[in-house]
Design a protein around this motif. Structure first.
Motif, PDB file in Angstrom:
ATOM      1  N   ALA A  46      -1.371  -8.139  -7.011  1.00 39.52           N
ATOM      2  CA  ALA A  46      -0.335  -9.126  -6.713  1.00 39.52           C
ATOM      3  C   ALA A  46      -0.784 -10.120  -5.656  1.00 39.52           C
ATOM      4  O   ALA A  46      -0.224 -11.215  -5.546  1.00 39.52           O
ATOM      5  CB  ALA A  46       0.939  -8.411  -6.239  1.00 39.52           C
ATOM      6  N   HIS A  47      -1.783  -9.752  -4.842  1.00 40.67           N
ATOM      7  CA  HIS A  47      -2.278 -10.637  -3.784  1.00 40.67           C
ATOM      8  C   HIS A  47      -3.803 -10.536  -3.733  1.00 40.67           C
ATOM      9  O   HIS A  47      -4.383 -10.100  -2.734  1.00 40.67           O
ATOM     10  CB  HIS A  47      -1.672 -10.237  -2.437  1.00 40.67           C
ATOM     11  CG  HIS A  47      -1.777 -11.311  -1.397  1.00 40.67           C
ATOM     12  ND1 HIS A  47      -0.815 -12.266  -1.209  1.00 40.67           N
ATOM     13  CD2 HIS A  47      -2.745 -11.590  -0.505  1.00 40.67           C
ATOM     14  CE1 HIS A  47      -1.174 -13.076  -0.235  1.00 40.67           C
ATOM     15  NE2 HIS A  47      -2.353 -12.685   0.211  1.00 40.67           N
ATOM     16  N   PRO A  48      -4.503 -10.939  -4.818  1.00 36.45           N
ATOM     17  CA  PRO A  48      -5.947 -10.718  -4.918  1.00 36.45           C
ATOM     18  C   PRO A  48      -6.744 -11.691  -4.073  1.00 36.45           C
ATOM     19  O   PRO A  48      -6.205 -12.634  -3.482  1.00 36.45           O
ATOM     20  CB  PRO A  48      -6.212 -10.949  -6.406  1.00 36.45           C
ATOM     21  CG  PRO A  48      -5.188 -11.961  -6.796  1.00 36.45           C
ATOM     22  CD  PRO A  48      -3.953 -11.595  -6.018  1.00 36.45           C
ATOM     23  N   HIS A  49      -8.034 -11.465  -4.059  1.00 33.60           N
ATOM     24  CA  HIS A  49      -8.955 -12.415  -3.419  1.00 33.60           C
ATOM     25  C   HIS A  49      -8.918 -13.725  -4.208  1.00 33.60           C
ATOM     26  O   HIS A  49      -8.956 -13.720  -5.448  1.00 33.60           O
ATOM     27  CB  HIS A  49     -10.368 -11.841  -3.431  1.00 33.60           C
ATOM     28  CG  HIS A  49     -11.328 -12.514  -2.505  1.00 33.60           C
ATOM     29  ND1 HIS A  49     -11.682 -13.844  -2.634  1.00 33.60           N
ATOM     30  CD2 HIS A  49     -12.033 -12.054  -1.429  1.00 33.60           C
ATOM     31  CE1 HIS A  49     -12.549 -14.167  -1.686  1.00 33.60           C
ATOM     32  NE2 HIS A  49     -12.779 -13.093  -0.941  1.00 33.60           N
ATOM     33  N   PRO A  50      -8.877 -14.883  -3.550  1.00 36.86           N
ATOM     34  CA  PRO A  50      -8.811 -16.156  -4.277  1.00 36.86           C
ATOM     35  C   PRO A  50     -10.054 -16.483  -5.086  1.00 36.86           C
ATOM     36  O   PRO A  50     -10.018 -17.398  -5.923  1.00 36.86           O
ATOM     37  CB  PRO A  50      -8.587 -17.180  -3.161  1.00 36.86           C
ATOM     38  CG  PRO A  50      -9.112 -16.536  -1.914  1.00 36.86           C
ATOM     39  CD  PRO A  50      -8.795 -15.080  -2.079  1.00 36.86           C
ATOM     40  N   ARG A  51     -11.142 -15.763  -4.880  1.00 33.86           N
ATOM     41  CA  ARG A  51     -12.377 -16.087  -5.584  1.00 33.86           C
ATOM     42  C   ARG A  51     -12.225 -15.970  -7.099  1.00 33.86           C
ATOM     43  O   ARG A  51     -12.923 -16.657  -7.849  1.00 33.86           O
ATOM     44  CB  ARG A  51     -13.513 -15.199  -5.087  1.00 33.86           C
ATOM     45  CG  ARG A  51     -13.380 -13.732  -5.439  1.00 33.86           C
ATOM     46  CD  ARG A  51     -14.346 -12.857  -4.650  1.00 33.86           C
ATOM     47  NE  ARG A  51     -14.314 -11.482  -5.107  1.00 33.86           N
ATOM     48  CZ  ARG A  51     -14.823 -10.456  -4.423  1.00 33.86           C
ATOM     49  NH1 ARG A  51     -15.387 -10.674  -3.238  1.00 33.86           N
ATOM     50  NH2 ARG A  51     -14.781  -9.239  -4.899  1.00 33.86           N
ATOM     51  N   LEU A  56      -4.107  -5.728   1.980  1.00 33.66           N
ATOM     52  CA  LEU A  56      -3.773  -5.053   0.737  1.00 33.66           C
ATOM     53  C   LEU A  56      -3.580  -6.068  -0.386  1.00 33.66           C
ATOM     54  O   LEU A  56      -2.756  -6.976  -0.301  1.00 33.66           O
ATOM     55  CB  LEU A  56      -2.504  -4.223   0.930  1.00 33.66           C
ATOM     56  CG  LEU A  56      -2.712  -3.024   1.883  1.00 33.66           C
ATOM     57  CD1 LEU A  56      -1.390  -2.508   2.411  1.00 33.66           C
ATOM     58  CD2 LEU A  56      -3.487  -1.918   1.174  1.00 33.66           C
ATOM     59  N   ALA A  57      -4.365  -5.899  -1.458  1.00 32.98           N
ATOM     60  CA  ALA A  57      -4.358  -6.843  -2.576  1.00 32.98           C
ATOM     61  C   ALA A  57      -3.673  -6.286  -3.816  1.00 32.98           C
ATOM     62  O   ALA A  57      -2.978  -7.010  -4.530  1.00 32.98           O
ATOM     63  CB  ALA A  57      -5.791  -7.241  -2.919  1.00 32.98           C
ATOM     64  N   HIS A  58      -3.879  -5.001  -4.099  1.00 32.74           N
ATOM     65  CA  HIS A  58      -3.303  -4.391  -5.301  1.00 32.74           C
ATOM     66  C   HIS A  58      -2.833  -2.982  -5.001  1.00 32.74           C
ATOM     67  O   HIS A  58      -3.616  -2.126  -4.565  1.00 32.74           O
ATOM     68  CB  HIS A  58      -4.334  -4.349  -6.424  1.00 32.74           C
ATOM     69  CG  HIS A  58      -3.912  -3.501  -7.590  1.00 32.74           C
ATOM     70  ND1 HIS A  58      -2.846  -3.823  -8.402  1.00 32.74           N
ATOM     71  CD2 HIS A  58      -4.402  -2.317  -8.082  1.00 32.74           C
ATOM     72  CE1 HIS A  58      -2.705  -2.905  -9.338  1.00 32.74           C
ATOM     73  NE2 HIS A  58      -3.631  -1.979  -9.158  1.00 32.74           N
ATOM     74  N   ILE A  59      -1.550  -2.731  -5.230  1.00 30.07           N
ATOM     75  CA  ILE A  59      -0.950  -1.403  -5.131  1.00 30.07           C
ATOM     76  C   ILE A  59      -0.084  -1.237  -6.381  1.00 30.07           C
ATOM     77  O   ILE A  59       0.854  -2.016  -6.582  1.00 30.07           O
ATOM     78  CB  ILE A  59      -0.081  -1.242  -3.871  1.00 30.07           C
ATOM     79  CG1 ILE A  59      -0.852  -1.700  -2.624  1.00 30.07           C
ATOM     80  CG2 ILE A  59       0.382   0.199  -3.711  1.00 30.07           C
ATOM     81  CD1 ILE A  59       0.024  -1.859  -1.385  1.00 30.07           C
ATOM     82  N   PRO A  60      -0.352  -0.265  -7.236  1.00 30.37           N
ATOM     83  CA  PRO A  60       0.309  -0.222  -8.541  1.00 30.37           C
ATOM     84  C   PRO A  60       1.676   0.449  -8.565  1.00 30.37           C
ATOM     85  O   PRO A  60       2.215   0.692  -9.646  1.00 30.37           O
ATOM     86  CB  PRO A  60      -0.692   0.566  -9.388  1.00 30.37           C
ATOM     87  CG  PRO A  60      -1.301   1.525  -8.426  1.00 30.37           C
ATOM     88  CD  PRO A  60      -1.392   0.770  -7.120  1.00 30.37           C
ATOM     89  N   ILE A  61       2.243   0.760  -7.399  1.00 28.24           N
ATOM     90  CA  ILE A  61       3.534   1.460  -7.382  1.00 28.24           C
ATOM     91  C   ILE A  61       4.571   0.630  -6.634  1.00 28.24           C
ATOM     92  O   ILE A  61       4.287   0.017  -5.607  1.00 28.24           O
ATOM     93  CB  ILE A  61       3.404   2.866  -6.752  1.00 28.24           C
ATOM     94  CG1 ILE A  61       2.653   2.814  -5.420  1.00 28.24           C
ATOM     95  CG2 ILE A  61       2.700   3.813  -7.713  1.00 28.24           C
ATOM     96  CD1 ILE A  61       2.558   4.153  -4.736  1.00 28.24           C
TER      97      ILE A  61
END
Length: 520
Positions: A411-416, A334-339
């Motif tokens: 908040a925890h995206p792909h490093p690319r 999980l990379a992005h959760i907006p809540i």
């Protein structure tokens, strides 16, 4: 004659080679190259021990709605990226009011801070002077289809094809550099080759490029997607660019050779990582459900009978998916959760997050997508990670140009997003020597600038646009990792855009002089 910026004491690198010389930028262009004596009032940047390259072009970037953010600009410039090409994967804001992109692609591109309609011309106008990085734009075919056909999964009628082609033609007149499709996303998934060819015809006439996230999952399945590309190209004469082409090196080379033999002019981008990133809904919801209005999707996901149907009928198909298989809960992070209620889950796999929540993983996925109104993006692992030697061979292919597929939302995206271009330089030039420095200038600047019609960019010479990057060849490196993906690259501390210093000492400086680049 006005103030100049002098890059003094460095080694110039472009696709023509390397030579020791100073560079003077005056106005937006390079004025002189050679042994230069600064004049009173000139701004001098000491480049001794460093290389001066033309600014890099990210041929596949998801920065459409976030480029105005200072942290995004800093992350791009610290990789040497001075131009980003948006409108990717068939979904973005223009034409139309931008609502579909904000709804369906919110976890990829975000909501645009200013665009509320007006088409490609208005979108590019918003990019003028809004950031320190230039932005070019592809007309997104899925957005065009949504404007004309709504949410229908049916083949487009002749009248609808004609209406879509008119929208594409208008976008090209207003400065777009090509057309994009995303044939694993909705509604692009519902478009057949004849429909896509109808949209490509005005792009070919305008000299643009057809850019495609091709159909069918890439990897060993790439042949079917490439065959469709060839059919479209032969019907229209259009030049082709394949987005994030990931496949075994033999498959990739074979398919590119097949395109060349059939007379198709094709390039591709690929990033130096093995994992991908996408919407959670794309692999884990049926397309016919994902295309519906969000309120209807949420109602379906929270209905007990529909949950049981998805579990019985859909998720067994997920387990048979060639890229996922039965280990999918362990392969998706999980990379992005907006809540806020799910903030704790960032950086966890679905399996780990479900376990922490005390939930069955399918129930967890359905509950999460409903609570987040589908606005979740994820990092996708692969079953067999491609070794660096194979990646280097792919990236050294003469048809390759640099592209990150960078997604900054999360908040925890792909490093690319924060590492791709510095990683190219570290791995391919310094460590494996798969590229020379002039090769890097070709793949990352000159080739994409020429491919997408970005004007006199991609060379270091008088009269060329002064988008310039100063690189420390021994220090340049990516710092973002899968575990810590928010770290900026190092080794690129000074960057000019349109002749103006926009990065100095690794920090933003000066005015937002970037432009919306219209097709040259």
């Amino acid at each position: 004659m006005g103030e100049r910026v002098i890059l003094q004491g460095g080694t110039i690198v472009d696709e023509q080679g390397m030579r020791r010389a100073d560079v003077a930028a005056e106005g937006e262009a390079i004025a002189e190259v050679g042994e230069l004596e600064p004049r009173p009032g000139d701004r001098v940047i000491d480049c001794r021990g460093r290389l001066v390259l033309p600014g890099f072009v990210d041929a596949h970037a998801h920065v459409d709605g976030v480029l105005g953010g200072h942290s995004v600009q800093r992350s791009l410039l610290r990789q040497g990226v001075t131009t980003a090409i948006g409108g990717q994967d068939g979904v973005s804001y223009a034409p139309g009011d931008g609502a579909y992109a904000t709804e369906y692609f919110a976890a990829i591109n975000g909501a645009h801070p200013r665009y509320a309609g007006g088409g490609v011309a208005e979108l590019l106008a918003h990019a003028d002077g809004s950031a320190r990085v230039n932005a070019a734009y592809l007309v997104p075919a899925g957005t065009v289809r949504r404007e004309v056909c709504g949410r229908s999964a049916a083949p487009a009628s002749p009248a609808q094809r004609a209406a879509m082609a008119r929208l594409v033609e208008q976008g090209m007149r207003e400065g777009a550099v090509g057309l994009s499709t995303g044939l694993d996303y909705v509604p692009g998934l519902f478009a057949d080759a004849d429909e896509i060819a109808a949209l490509c015809a005005p792009v070919a006439q305008a000299g643009g490029v057809y850019v495609t996230h091709m159909r069918g999952g890439y990897e060993a399945n790439s042949a079917a997607g490439v065959a469709e590309i060839a059919r479209i190209a032969r019907a229209t004469g259009i030049r082709v660019h394949i987005s994030h082409f990931h496949a075994p090196v033999g498959v990739l080379e074979e398919q590119l050779d097949a395109l060349r033999r059939s007379g198709v002019d094709a390039t591709f981008d690929a990033y130096p990582y093995t994992r991908g990133c996408t919407l959670l809904s794309m692999p884990l919801l049926p397309p016919e459900l994902a295309v519906l209005p969000v309120d209807e999707v949420v109602a379906t996901l929270t209905d007990a009978a529909e949950q049981a149907r998805l579990r019985a009928e859909w998720f067994p198909r997920v387990e048979r998916h060639a890229s996922l298989g039965p280990d999918w809960p362990h392969m998706i992070t999980l990379a992005h959760i907006p809540i806020a209620a799910y903030a704790w889950a960032h950086g966890l796999t679905l399996a780990a997050a479900a376990e922490r929540a005390g939930s069955d993983v399918i129930d967890f996925v359905l509950d999460l997508l409903a609570a987040a109104r589908l606005q979740v993006n994820v990092v996708m692992a692969v079953r067999h990670e491609r070794p660096l030697a194979e990646l280097a061979r792919i990236l050294a292919h003469p048809a390759h140009v640099g592209g990150s597929d960078g997604i900054f939302i999360g908040a925890h995206p792909h490093p690319r997003a924060r590492g791709t271009f510095a990683r190219y330089l570290r791995e391919l030039v310094r460590e494996t020597r798969a590229w020379t420095w002039p090769d890097a200038a070709h793949h990352l600047s000159a080739a994409p600038a020429a491919r997408f019609g970005l004007g006199r960019r991609g060379r270091v010479g008088p009269g060329w646009v002064a988008d310039l990057v100063v690189v420390d060849p021994e220090r340049v490196a990516d710092r973002a990792t899968y575990e810590a993906p928010l770290q900026d690259a190092v080794g690129i501390d000074d960057v000019l855009v349109a002749g103006q210093p926009v990065l100095a000492g690794g920090e933003l400086t000066g005015a937002p002089v970037g432009r919306g680049l219209r097709r040259a």
